[in-house]
Write a protein that holds these residues in place. Structure first.
Motif, PDB file in Angstrom:
ATOM      1  N   PRO A 128       0.834  -1.202   0.000  1.00 26.01           N
ATOM      2  CA  PRO A 128       0.000   0.000   0.000  1.00 26.01           C
ATOM      3  C   PRO A 128       0.867   1.250   0.000  1.00 26.01           C
ATOM      4  N   SER A 129       0.277   2.365  -0.367  1.00 28.43           N
ATOM      5  CA  SER A 129       0.940   3.655  -0.207  1.00 28.43           C
ATOM      6  C   SER A 129       0.959   3.984   1.286  1.00 28.43           C
ATOM      7  N   SER A 130       1.636   5.055   1.652  1.00 32.18           N
ATOM      8  CA  SER A 130       1.677   5.390   3.082  1.00 32.18           C
ATOM      9  C   SER A 130       1.867   6.882   3.270  1.00 32.18           C
ATOM     10  N   ILE A 131       1.331   7.360   4.378  1.00 33.91           N
ATOM     11  CA  ILE A 131       1.466   8.769   4.736  1.00 33.91           C
ATOM     12  C   ILE A 131       1.571   8.867   6.247  1.00 33.91           C
ATOM     13  N   TRP A 132       2.419   9.774   6.702  1.00 36.92           N
ATOM     14  CA  TRP A 132       2.595  10.010   8.143  1.00 36.92           C
ATOM     15  C   TRP A 132       2.177  11.459   8.405  1.00 36.92           C
ATOM     16  N   LEU A 133       1.160  11.624   9.232  1.00 36.32           N
ATOM     17  CA  LEU A 133       0.667  12.960   9.561  1.00 36.32           C
ATOM     18  C   LEU A 133       1.046  13.265  11.003  1.00 36.32           C
ATOM     19  N   SER A 134       1.906  14.260  11.180  1.00 38.65           N
ATOM     20  CA  SER A 134       2.377  14.627  12.529  1.00 38.65           C
ATOM     21  C   SER A 134       1.721  15.938  12.948  1.00 38.65           C
ATOM     22  N   TYR A 135       1.061  15.891  14.094  1.00 41.58           N
ATOM     23  CA  TYR A 135       0.294  17.056  14.550  1.00 41.58           C
ATOM     24  C   TYR A 135       0.895  17.618  15.848  1.00 41.58           C
ATOM     25  N   GLY A 136       0.775  18.922  15.989  1.00 42.23           N
ATOM     26  CA  GLY A 136       1.018  19.548  17.290  1.00 42.23           C
ATOM     27  C   GLY A 136       2.440  19.499  17.807  1.00 42.23           C
ATOM     28  N   VAL A 137       3.439  19.694  16.925  1.00 45.04           N
ATOM     29  CA  VAL A 137       4.822  19.704  17.444  1.00 45.04           C
ATOM     30  C   VAL A 137       5.046  20.927  18.327  1.00 45.04           C
ATOM     31  N   HIS A 138       4.379  22.016  17.992  1.00 43.36           N
ATOM     32  CA  HIS A 138       4.439  23.200  18.844  1.00 43.36           C
ATOM     33  C   HIS A 138       3.167  23.212  19.682  1.00 43.36           C
ATOM     34  N   SER A 216       7.284  24.992  23.286  1.00 45.91           N
ATOM     35  CA  SER A 216       8.428  24.100  23.483  1.00 45.91           C
ATOM     36  C   SER A 216       8.067  22.902  24.348  1.00 45.91           C
ATOM     37  N   ASN A 217       9.006  21.981  24.474  1.00 42.70           N
ATOM     38  CA  ASN A 217       8.775  20.800  25.315  1.00 42.70           C
ATOM     39  C   ASN A 217       9.239  21.108  26.740  1.00 42.70           C
ATOM     40  N   HIS A 218       9.373  20.085  27.567  1.00 44.64           N
ATOM     41  CA  HIS A 218       9.703  20.297  28.978  1.00 44.64           C
ATOM     42  C   HIS A 218      11.013  21.072  29.158  1.00 44.64           C
ATOM     43  N   TYR A 219      12.040  20.699  28.400  1.00 46.38           N
ATOM     44  CA  TYR A 219      13.319  21.404  28.495  1.00 46.38           C
ATOM     45  C   TYR A 219      13.355  22.638  27.580  1.00 46.38           C
ATOM     46  N   LEU A 220      12.194  23.101  27.203  1.00 48.60           N
ATOM     47  CA  LEU A 220      12.010  24.352  26.456  1.00 48.60           C
ATOM     48  C   LEU A 220      12.703  24.351  25.094  1.00 48.60           C
ATOM     49  N   PHE A 250       5.305  12.659   4.405  1.00 46.51           N
ATOM     50  CA  PHE A 250       5.310  13.104   5.808  1.00 46.51           C
ATOM     51  C   PHE A 250       4.797  14.538   5.836  1.00 46.51           C
ATOM     52  N   VAL A 251       3.791  14.794   6.683  1.00 46.43           N
ATOM     53  CA  VAL A 251       3.282  16.167   6.809  1.00 46.43           C
ATOM     54  C   VAL A 251       3.371  16.597   8.269  1.00 46.43           C
ATOM     55  N   ASP A 252       3.893  17.792   8.492  1.00 47.39           N
ATOM     56  CA  ASP A 252       3.990  18.369   9.839  1.00 47.39           C
ATOM     57  C   ASP A 252       3.004  19.538   9.879  1.00 47.39           C
ATOM     58  N   LEU A 253       1.975  19.411  10.731  1.00 47.57           N
ATOM     59  CA  LEU A 253       0.897  20.412  10.698  1.00 47.57           C
ATOM     60  C   LEU A 253       1.024  21.406  11.853  1.00 47.57           C
ATOM     61  N   HIS A 254       1.206  22.671  11.494  1.00 51.25           N
ATOM     62  CA  HIS A 254       1.488  23.757  12.448  1.00 51.25           C
ATOM     63  C   HIS A 254       0.370  24.795  12.457  1.00 51.25           C
ATOM     64  N   GLU A 255       0.619  25.841  13.256  1.00 50.34           N
ATOM     65  CA  GLU A 255      -0.165  27.068  13.171  1.00 50.34           C
ATOM     66  C   GLU A 255       0.781  28.257  13.101  1.00 50.34           C
ATOM     67  N   MET A 256       0.286  29.336  12.486  1.00 53.44           N
ATOM     68  CA  MET A 256       1.055  30.591  12.391  1.00 53.44           C
ATOM     69  C   MET A 256       0.185  31.726  12.931  1.00 53.44           C
ATOM     70  N   GLY A 257       0.582  32.973  12.711  1.00 55.14           N
ATOM     71  CA  GLY A 257      -0.162  34.129  13.219  1.00 55.14           C
ATOM     72  C   GLY A 257      -1.616  34.142  12.738  1.00 55.14           C
ATOM     73  N   GLY A 258      -2.519  34.635  13.590  1.00 56.56           N
ATOM     74  CA  GLY A 258      -3.952  34.563  13.328  1.00 56.56           C
ATOM     75  C   GLY A 258      -4.457  35.439  12.195  1.00 56.56           C
ATOM     76  N   ASP A 259      -3.621  36.346  11.694  1.00 55.75           N
ATOM     77  CA  ASP A 259      -4.074  37.232  10.618  1.00 55.75           C
ATOM     78  C   ASP A 259      -3.801  36.651   9.229  1.00 55.75           C
ATOM     79  N   GLN A 260      -3.250  35.449   9.182  1.00 51.78           N
ATOM     80  CA  GLN A 260      -2.919  34.861   7.882  1.00 51.78           C
ATOM     81  C   GLN A 260      -3.996  33.848   7.474  1.00 51.78           C
ATOM     82  N   SER A 261      -3.763  33.135   6.346  1.00 54.77           N
ATOM     83  CA  SER A 261      -4.768  32.157   5.912  1.00 54.77           C
ATOM     84  C   SER A 261      -4.245  30.745   6.164  1.00 54.77           C
ATOM     85  N   TYR A 262      -3.880  30.029   5.135  1.00 55.06           N
ATOM     86  CA  TYR A 262      -3.369  28.669   5.292  1.00 55.06           C
ATOM     87  C   TYR A 262      -2.224  28.494   4.311  1.00 55.06           C
ATOM     88  N   TYR A 263      -1.152  27.855   4.798  1.00 53.88           N
ATOM     89  CA  TYR A 263       0.010  27.636   3.938  1.00 53.88           C
ATOM     90  C   TYR A 263       0.226  26.148   3.711  1.00 53.88           C
TER      91      TYR A 263
END
Ligand SMILES: [Zn+2]
Length: 886
Positions: A128-138, A216-220, A250-263
């Motif tokens: 099969p094909s495969s995809i890894w979706l990583s959420y919430g690193v920040h 950041s994580n525990h050690y900032l 592989f997709v890393d899903l983030h957020e940016m400043g609230g005045d922007q749209s989607y990248y």
């Protein structure tokens, strides 16, 4: 029984609700009721609440229980705060029942040296094909982990052909919360500040997190910069899991400043030149399909303008160098339940959840549709990598273990963790016309990880010339450059290790390296009658010193090198444990410590020294276990505070007490020997005030060791604790800028002249995003004991200090000459000129104590291992050379 999403996801139409419903999703799908919804499991509608990491884990457990044939939860570690790190495999029942075969199949495709083309053909047809979706690193980029739950629910509950085809074709891996500690911090503090109604005001407490924020994580650490050094369990564990599964996307899903749209992809320039053309093409295809889905839903988006793919230490970059397609998605953040944008619109949490959900589905669709092409590209990529290594006249890479065995061992373990095959030599050998010590690294780059090797080891990676020309043009017109992060990251340079490359294999016995970062050390001559000695200069010896002090052993350190009667020579800083001071069981205790720390310890039967100081000399210091404090909280840089604490506590093994600026201002610090001030964001003068400065000055005069880093050094200068000065930009011709309403006429003869006028007379030097710089070492001081003649550092920003004059102190690390100082990366010509021979490390005695100042951050991202011995000398050597009244 079937029902629609409207019934499955009940939206409560109350003020402030941000629920995601069928209407807002815009999908015409029927859902199976057997799949538990977020509301059924967690008690609130999807998107109406920011779920804690614990709630998210509970939800995936519920999915695994209700769909045991389609869902697997696989744990890959634990955070510092003991939260589980895991990913979830979701696919058709057939694919999930064959998960082990999938893994074996991808491992075979990933390794063309062990897989013939017939076998590959079969795998390409079947896998099969495969995809890894990583959420919430920040952790404060909140909407994507919620979208992870929605995506998983949709894949399992949707009763339509489109979803069935996706799952038949695709193994979907979901890492719902890459940074559970950061998210936990954000969520608990967000709800603490909420009142009767949630606020959308960007200046409200809800929308402004206290220090340290949830990113950041525990050690900032910013985990999204840790993919080179793999220091944190969140990233190291994910890398293990990726090398186990080799997802195609592989997709890393983030957020940016609230005045922007989607990248989303394709990325901005500059591209890393080690990314293959076929990868860039495929990224374009993925972006285009996302664009179709966003058009269908009427969502705004942008591509290509920011978020470049040059620095390889992002989550969305690292997988590229193993042949996976990797990319970042960024959603405007509501940073809470809702947020008023600059246009006056209300952006809700649910908006973020929906867009990340749609982007996730769109990308799964591409993975599914392009199954065969993606698999074939992956197989071809891995074959091409081997061929490119074989054809290179730098096929073999050698890293010498002679001067720094601990550093070489760490690099061997680290490269292995990156999926690189590394050999270590069993004996000394010659290669590329150089001599190498036993234990040196031998890497044949004709392997599928060829581009990972080059990414981690190449000493220079160039940005495209036209991109650089454009940056120079922008700068000449007083516009900011577009360089997003550091332009240099070569691990051997940062570890101060030398590498050689040549075409031919060496003639030496080798063995395969494993993932061990520390190789157990040994104690020789356990029956010694007088003392045990450990040579100083690598992290093994640093860990030994820290461990011995914590164990209560009596240890002395020599300021100068010494030679035994046997002719054996020990460098400055070497550790001395005498039997007289430690008792007869010292050999046994040190043996245990040698194994744990990696240090080599030698027993001696005589204290007779033929050159250098004897053990009873004034040039030999008894090291008292120092009590170390460090500044914490506003206005210090959470990153530098976290990196510094991590290096001391987890890499060296010595505890640190974190103290907030407000306490430092008033508290009696006399029970601390050392105080570290990490770099700061805001003004330290504001945080400490005059009384705080006076308190710290008095503490130094009474024997304290004050260590400043980065911007905190500027404060030490301001307070006249350090007799240096911060420089403005050096200019050949300066033009005085007049402020009065009417001034005399001025003739500007050239545009250069205009440029200088506009820049003013005392502007700061140009800002640099970060380069590796070479420092000259003044080796005749205890602060540089065991440090080689040159070391590498990272230079970021625009702070350039004047050297200390000899009546005030010493400049122990200084930038090399203008044509030598850039070890890697891209640095403006003016900065090179102005940085040359300027101080990086200054030492100024004051009263019974001293000030030790780093112009930059020696613990940057905890990957500047080459500076760790200098830092150890500053802390432990500083404490033993200060003269507090005891
Ligand atoms: Zn982010």
């Amino acid at each position: 029984m079937k029902r629609t999403v409207l019934a499955a996801l009940i939206a409560v139409a109350t003020l402030g609700s941000t629920s995601v419903t069928a209407d807002t999703l815009g999908l015409d799908t029927e859902y199976r009721s057997a799949t538990p919804t977020v509301e059924q499991v967690l008690g609130y509608p999807m998107g109406s609440r920011i779920s804690s990491p614990e709630a998210i884990y509970d939800y995936f457990q519920a999915l695994a229980e209700s769909h045991p044939e389609q869902v697997r939860i696989i744990t890959y570690g634990e955070t510092w705060e003991e939260r589980p790190l895991y990913y979830v495999a979701i696919s058709s029942a057939t694919n999930i029942s064959q998960l082990a075969d999938y893994r074996a199949g991808m491992q075979a495709l990933a390794n063309p040296q062990a897989t013939d083309s017939d076998e590959a053909e079969r795998l390409l047809a079947e896998l099969p094909s495969s995809i890894w979706l990583s959420y919430g690193v920040h952790g404060n980029e909140i909407s994507s982990p919620e979208a992870a739950m929605l995506t998983a629910w949709h894949l399992l509950a949707a009763n339509d052909d489109a979803t069935r085809i996706m799952l038949d074709n695709t193994m979907v891996f979901i890492d719902p919360v890459q940074n559970p500690d950061g998210r936990g911090r954000f969520v608990s503090r967000y709800y603490m500040t909420a009142g009767l109604e949630h606020s959308s005001d960007r200046i409200s407490a809800e929308h402004n997190e206290p220090w340290p924020n949830g990113r950041s994580n525990h050690y900032l650490f910013d985990l999204n910069r840790d993919w080179l050094a793999l220091t944190q369990p969140e990233v190291a564990g994910q890398v293990d899991a990726l090398l186990d599964t080799y997802p195609l996307i592989f997709v890393d899903l983030h957020e940016m400043g609230g005045d922007q749209s989607y990248y989303f992809t394709p990325e901005a320039r500059p591209y890393n030149p080690l990314i293959a053309a076929s990868q860039r093409e495929s990224l374009w295809t993925i972006g285009e399909n996302n664009g179709k889905w966003f058009d269908r839903h009427g969502y705004d988006y942008f591509t290509r303008e920011i978020f470049d793919a040059f620095y390889p230490g992002y989550g969305a970059s690292w997988p590229l160098y193993h042949g996976t397609l990797a990319m970042t998605y960024e959603m405007a953040s509501a940073r809470g339940h809702h947020f008023r944008t600059k246009d006056g619109d209300i952006l809700t949490y649910g908006d973020g959840v929906q867009r990340h959900f749609v982007a996730s589905l769109a990308t799964i669709e591409t993975a599914s549709r392009e199954r065969e092409r993606l698999l074939t590209n992956f197989w071809n990529y891995r074959k091409q990598a081997i061929a490119d290594g074989r054809d290179s006249d730098e096929r073999y890479v050698f890293i010498n273990a002679d001067r720094d065995p601990a550093g070489a061992q760490r690099l061997a373990g680290l490269l292995t963790r990156h999926g690189v095959t590394v050999q270590q030599s069993n004996a000394a050998f010659e290669a590329c016309g150089e001599d190498f010590a036993a234990g040196s690294l031998v890497i044949d780059s004709a392997q599928p990880a060829h581009y990972m090797i080059r990414t981690l080891l190449d000493e220079q990676v160039n940005m495209a010339q036209d991109f650089l020309d454009e940056q120079e043009r922008l700068r000449a017109n007083n516009l900011p450059d577009q360089i997003y992060d550091v332009t240099a990251w070569s691990l051997p340079l940062m570890f101060n290790l030398e590498q050689q490359r040549c075409e031919r294999a060496p003639r030496v016995d080798t063995q395969l390296a494993n993932t061990d970062i520390i190789k157990p050390g040994t104690l020789n001559n356990a029956d010694a009658k007088v003392a045990f000695l450990a040579p100083w200069g690598d992290m093994n010896s640093a860990r030994l010193l820290a461990a011995a002090l914590r164990e209560g052993l009596t240890v002395k350190q020599s300021d100068l090198a010494f030679t035994l009667k046997s002719g054996e020579r020990y460098p400055a800083g070497s550790l001395i444990f005498t039997l007289a001071e430690n008792g007869d069981d010292v050999a046994a205790r040190l043996t245990t410590l040698a194994q744990r720390t990696g240090a080599t310890i030698n027993g001696v039967d005589s204290s007779w020294i033929t050159e250098g100081p004897n053990f009873g000399s004034n040039n030999v210091q008894k090291v008292h276990a120092p009590r170390i404090a460090m500044a914490w909280d506003e206005p210090f840089s959470s990153l530098n505070a976290g990196h510094t604490r991590f290096v001391l506590e987890r890499q060296i093994g010595y505890p640190v007490t974190a103290i907030r600026a407000d306490q430092l201002r008033r508290a009696d610090l006399s029970h601390y020997n050392v105080l570290l001030l990490p770099s700061s964001y805001g003004s330290l003068a504001g945080a400490f005030g005059d009384d705080g400065a006076a308190n710290l000055k008095q503490w130094v005069e009474r024997g304290g060791v004050l260590i400043t880093m980065g911007n905190s050094t500027a404060w030490a200068v301001e307070q006249q604790l350090l007799a240096s000065a911060l420089e403005s930009e050096a200019k050949e011709q300066t033009v005085e800028v007049h402020q009065q309403p009417k001034v005399e006429g001025l003739l500007l003869e050239t545009t250069e002249h205009l440029h200088n006028y506009v820049n003013g007379a005392d502007t700061d030097p140009y800002w640099t995003s970060g380069v590796i710089t070479k420092l000259d070492v003044d080796q005749e001081h205890w602060l540089t004991a065991g440090v080689p003649a040159t070391v590498n550092s990272i230079t970021v920003g625009n702070q350039i200090y004047r050297p200390l004059t000899i009546n005030n102190g010493r400049n122990l690390l200084t930038y090399a000459s203008a044509d030598e100082l850039l070890a890697s990366g891209y640095l403006w010509a003016e900065n090179k000129q102005q940085l040359a021979h300027k101080p990086y490390l200054m030492w100024q005695p004051r009263g019974r104590g001293m000030v030790i100042s780093f112009a930059q951050e020696p613990t940057y991202r905890a990957y500047l291992d080459g500076l760790n011995i200098t830092l150890m000398n500053a802390i432990f050597g500083g404490a033993s050379h200060a003269r507090p009244l005891r």
